[in-house]
Design a protein around this motif. Structure first.
Motif, mmCIF file in Angstrom:
data_model
loop_
_atom_site.group_PDB
_atom_site.id
_atom_site.type_symbol
_atom_site.label_atom_id
_atom_site.label_comp_id
_atom_site.label_asym_id
_atom_site.label_seq_id
_atom_site.Cartn_x
_atom_site.Cartn_y
_atom_site.Cartn_z
ATOM 1 N N GLY A 9 -15.249 -26.834 30.745
ATOM 2 C CA GLY A 9 -16.226 -27.150 29.703
ATOM 3 C C GLY A 9 -16.979 -25.914 29.249
ATOM 4 N N GLY A 10 -17.720 -26.059 28.163
ATOM 5 C CA GLY A 10 -18.495 -24.948 27.633
ATOM 6 C C GLY A 10 -19.036 -25.273 26.263
ATOM 7 N N VAL A 11 -19.537 -24.247 25.601
ATOM 8 C CA VAL A 11 -20.082 -24.402 24.256
ATOM 9 C C VAL A 11 -19.051 -23.901 23.249
ATOM 10 C CG1 VAL A 11 -21.951 -23.805 22.685
ATOM 11 C CG2 VAL A 11 -22.422 -24.072 25.140
ATOM 12 N N VAL A 12 -18.792 -24.714 22.234
ATOM 13 C CA VAL A 12 -17.795 -24.358 21.224
ATOM 14 C C VAL A 12 -18.318 -24.766 19.854
ATOM 15 C CG1 VAL A 12 -16.563 -26.538 21.552
ATOM 16 C CG2 VAL A 12 -15.354 -24.569 20.597
ATOM 17 N N GLN A 13 -17.925 -24.028 18.840
ATOM 18 C CA GLN A 13 -18.357 -24.355 17.478
ATOM 19 C C GLN A 13 -17.559 -25.517 16.910
ATOM 20 O OE1 GLN A 13 -18.071 -20.731 15.168
ATOM 21 N NE2 GLN A 13 -20.122 -20.085 15.797
ATOM 22 N N PRO A 14 -18.136 -26.255 15.979
ATOM 23 C CA PRO A 14 -17.369 -27.325 15.320
ATOM 24 C C PRO A 14 -16.075 -26.778 14.741
ATOM 25 C CG PRO A 14 -19.673 -27.477 14.719
ATOM 26 C CD PRO A 14 -19.521 -26.195 15.500
ATOM 27 N N GLY A 15 -14.996 -27.531 14.955
ATOM 28 C CA GLY A 15 -13.678 -27.094 14.512
ATOM 29 C C GLY A 15 -12.927 -26.295 15.553
ATOM 30 N N GLY A 16 -13.601 -25.939 16.633
ATOM 31 C CA GLY A 16 -12.987 -25.128 17.680
ATOM 32 C C GLY A 16 -12.168 -25.945 18.667
ATOM 33 N N SER A 17 -11.653 -25.241 19.674
ATOM 34 C CA SER A 17 -10.799 -25.866 20.683
ATOM 35 C C SER A 17 -11.291 -25.542 22.084
ATOM 36 C CB SER A 17 -9.348 -25.362 20.538
ATOM 37 O OG SER A 17 -8.802 -25.699 19.289
ATOM 38 N N LEU A 18 -10.902 -26.382 23.011
ATOM 39 C CA LEU A 18 -11.265 -26.207 24.422
ATOM 40 C C LEU A 18 -10.211 -26.909 25.256
ATOM 41 C CD1 LEU A 18 -13.784 -24.704 25.471
ATOM 42 C CD2 LEU A 18 -14.916 -26.926 25.708
ATOM 43 N N ASN A 77 -0.571 -30.440 40.846
ATOM 44 C CA ASN A 77 -1.533 -31.542 40.988
ATOM 45 C C ASN A 77 -2.722 -31.368 40.033
ATOM 46 O OD1 ASN A 77 0.054 -32.680 42.952
ATOM 47 N ND2 ASN A 77 -1.337 -32.272 44.648
ATOM 48 N N THR A 78 -2.413 -31.068 38.794
ATOM 49 C CA THR A 78 -3.464 -30.760 37.836
ATOM 50 C C THR A 78 -3.294 -31.562 36.551
ATOM 51 O OG1 THR A 78 -3.687 -28.518 38.736
ATOM 52 C CG2 THR A 78 -4.645 -28.920 36.565
ATOM 53 N N LEU A 79 -4.413 -32.053 36.045
ATOM 54 C CA LEU A 79 -4.483 -32.799 34.790
ATOM 55 C C LEU A 79 -5.175 -31.920 33.757
ATOM 56 C CD1 LEU A 79 -4.222 -35.729 33.445
ATOM 57 C CD2 LEU A 79 -6.625 -36.013 34.110
ATOM 58 N N PHE A 80 -4.761 -32.041 32.495
ATOM 59 C CA PHE A 80 -5.349 -31.238 31.430
ATOM 60 C C PHE A 80 -5.791 -32.124 30.267
ATOM 61 C CE2 PHE A 80 -4.119 -27.298 33.305
ATOM 62 C CZ PHE A 80 -2.877 -27.509 33.897
ATOM 63 N N LEU A 81 -6.742 -31.599 29.496
ATOM 64 C CA LEU A 81 -7.113 -32.216 28.228
ATOM 65 C C LEU A 81 -7.307 -31.094 27.213
ATOM 66 C CD1 LEU A 81 -7.731 -34.831 26.677
ATOM 67 C CD2 LEU A 81 -10.154 -34.453 27.193
ATOM 68 N N GLN A 82 -6.391 -31.003 26.257
ATOM 69 C CA GLN A 82 -6.507 -30.039 25.173
ATOM 70 C C GLN A 82 -7.279 -30.701 24.044
ATOM 71 O OE1 GLN A 82 -5.462 -26.719 24.935
ATOM 72 N NE2 GLN A 82 -6.606 -26.753 23.006
ATOM 73 N N MET A 83 -8.399 -30.100 23.663
ATOM 74 C CA MET A 83 -9.260 -30.675 22.633
ATOM 75 C C MET A 83 -9.308 -29.731 21.438
ATOM 76 S SD MET A 83 -12.360 -32.165 24.996
ATOM 77 C CE MET A 83 -12.943 -30.543 25.415
ATOM 78 N N ASN A 84 -8.814 -30.195 20.305
ATOM 79 C CA ASN A 84 -8.812 -29.406 19.071
ATOM 80 C C ASN A 84 -9.690 -30.064 18.016
ATOM 81 O OD1 ASN A 84 -6.887 -27.704 20.277
ATOM 82 N ND2 ASN A 84 -5.181 -28.893 19.442
ATOM 83 N N SER A 85 -9.998 -29.311 16.986
ATOM 84 C CA SER A 85 -10.818 -29.826 15.868
ATOM 85 C C SER A 85 -12.058 -30.531 16.387
ATOM 86 C CB SER A 85 -9.979 -30.778 15.006
ATOM 87 O OG SER A 85 -8.824 -30.150 14.521
ATOM 88 N N LEU A 86 -12.744 -29.885 17.293
ATOM 89 C CA LEU A 86 -13.902 -30.507 17.929
ATOM 90 C C LEU A 86 -15.026 -30.753 16.934
ATOM 91 C CD1 LEU A 86 -13.735 -28.618 21.293
ATOM 92 C CD2 LEU A 86 -13.803 -31.102 21.039
ATOM 93 N N LYS A 114 -19.091 -30.271 31.328
ATOM 94 C CA LYS A 114 -19.881 -30.500 30.125
ATOM 95 C C LYS A 114 -19.316 -29.751 28.928
ATOM 96 C CE LYS A 114 -24.710 -30.431 28.558
ATOM 97 N NZ LYS A 114 -26.091 -30.068 28.927
ATOM 98 N N VAL A 115 -19.137 -30.478 27.835
ATOM 99 C CA VAL A 115 -18.669 -29.898 26.584
ATOM 100 C C VAL A 115 -19.774 -30.041 25.542
ATOM 101 C CG1 VAL A 115 -17.001 -30.106 24.703
ATOM 102 C CG2 VAL A 115 -16.246 -30.364 27.091
ATOM 103 N N THR A 116 -20.146 -28.937 24.937
ATOM 104 C CA THR A 116 -21.162 -28.943 23.882
ATOM 105 C C THR A 116 -20.564 -28.347 22.619
ATOM 106 O OG1 THR A 116 -22.945 -28.671 25.502
ATOM 107 C CG2 THR A 116 -23.459 -28.183 23.202
ATOM 108 N N VAL A 117 -20.563 -29.145 21.558
ATOM 109 C CA VAL A 117 -20.065 -28.685 20.266
ATOM 110 C C VAL A 117 -21.271 -28.432 19.376
ATOM 111 C CG1 VAL A 117 -18.559 -29.156 18.309
ATOM 112 C CG2 VAL A 117 -17.996 -30.065 20.585
ATOM 113 N N SER A 118 -21.471 -27.160 19.054
ATOM 114 C CA SER A 118 -22.672 -26.805 18.295
ATOM 115 C C SER A 118 -22.464 -25.468 17.590
ATOM 116 C CB SER A 118 -23.873 -26.713 19.235
ATOM 117 O OG SER A 118 -25.008 -26.242 18.551
ATOM 118 N N SER A 119 -23.018 -25.376 16.400
ATOM 119 C CA SER A 119 -22.954 -24.115 15.662
ATOM 120 C C SER A 119 -24.172 -23.252 15.978
ATOM 121 C CB SER A 119 -22.878 -24.396 14.164
ATOM 122 O OG SER A 119 -23.925 -25.237 13.746
#
Lengths: 119, 110
Positions: A9-18, A77-86, A114-119
């Motif tokens: 998790g982290g802080v990402v701008q709108p439209g970004g990926s994580l 033994n790992t699960l992922f979640l690719q999140m685009n166009s946040l 924690k995921v925070t989408v903010s400009s």
């Protein structure tokens, strides 16, 4: 001790990926369906996505379909979640979750990342 | 998929009982016996308390019980203790590989 450790998790701008990760231990990861569940600040729980044990069947909530992709690496033994166009409304604590049995309740939860989408 | 409806709050004195309702539709709660309940303390991850309507995982006290009638499920906590003060969420399988959670209920010990 059965455990899920979610990270990424982290802080990402709108439209970004994580990309979120979840390391599983002390249970048979390869035979379990795995989910992601999220919780926006001060809000309730929201189911996001599931991947079956076979790794081929994946399903998504309407709110994330087409933007998020769930995957698993059984060799690690790992699960992922690719999140685009946040978007702003993706801001939430994201929990990696193990299902007790197909279609059943969720018996093991990660601590959340924690995921925070903010400009 | 709309969230299942729970009362925002419930309360009881130590030793008393409290019951929380969870109302859905015939497409979720009423259609499957895959209703589960979760307890969440502030800043913590949820914990499974009840699965398949009325079954308790190992380690969950028998003070916690679940039931279902038509489209409404219920969680009863008997013999309330201070540590039961938390948020509680119901969840149900909703078909077509979708799951839905309830709106959440905050239980306060008076």
């Amino acid at each position: 001790q059965v455990q899920l450790v979610d990270s990424g998790g982290g802080v990402v701008q709108p439209g970004g990926s994580l990309r979120l990760s979840c390391a599983a231990s002390e249970f048979s990861f390869t035979t379990c369906g795995m989910h992601w569940v999220r919780q926006a600040p001060g809000r309730g729980l929201e189911w996001v996505t599931v991947i079956w044990a076979d790794g081929r069947h994946k399903f998504y909530a309407d709110s994330v379909r087409g933007r998020f992709t769930i995957s698993r690496d059984d060799s690690k033994n790992t699960l992922f979640l690719q999140m685009n166009s946040l978007r702003d409304d993706d801001t939430a604590m994201y929990y990696c979750v193990k299902e007790r049995a197909p279609f059943d309740g969720f018996d093991v939860w990660g601590r959340g990342t924690k995921v925070t989408v903010s400009s | 998929q709309s969230a299942l409806t729970q009362p925002p709050s419930a309360s009881g004195s130590p030793g008393q009982s409290v019951t929380i309702s969870c109302t859905g539709t015939s497409s979720d709660v009423g259609g499957y016996n895959y209703v589960s309940w979760y307890q969440q303390h502030p800043g913590k991850a949820p914990k499974l308390m009840i699965y398949e309507v009325n079954k308790r995982p190992s380690g969950v006290p028998d003070r916690f019980s679940g039931s279902k009638s038509d489209n409404t499920a219920s969680l009863t906590v008997s013999g309330l203790q201070a540590e039961d003060e938390a948020d509680y969420y119901c969840s149900s399988y909703a078909g077509n590989n979708n799951w839905v959670f309830g709106t959440g209920t905050t239980v306060t010990i008076l």
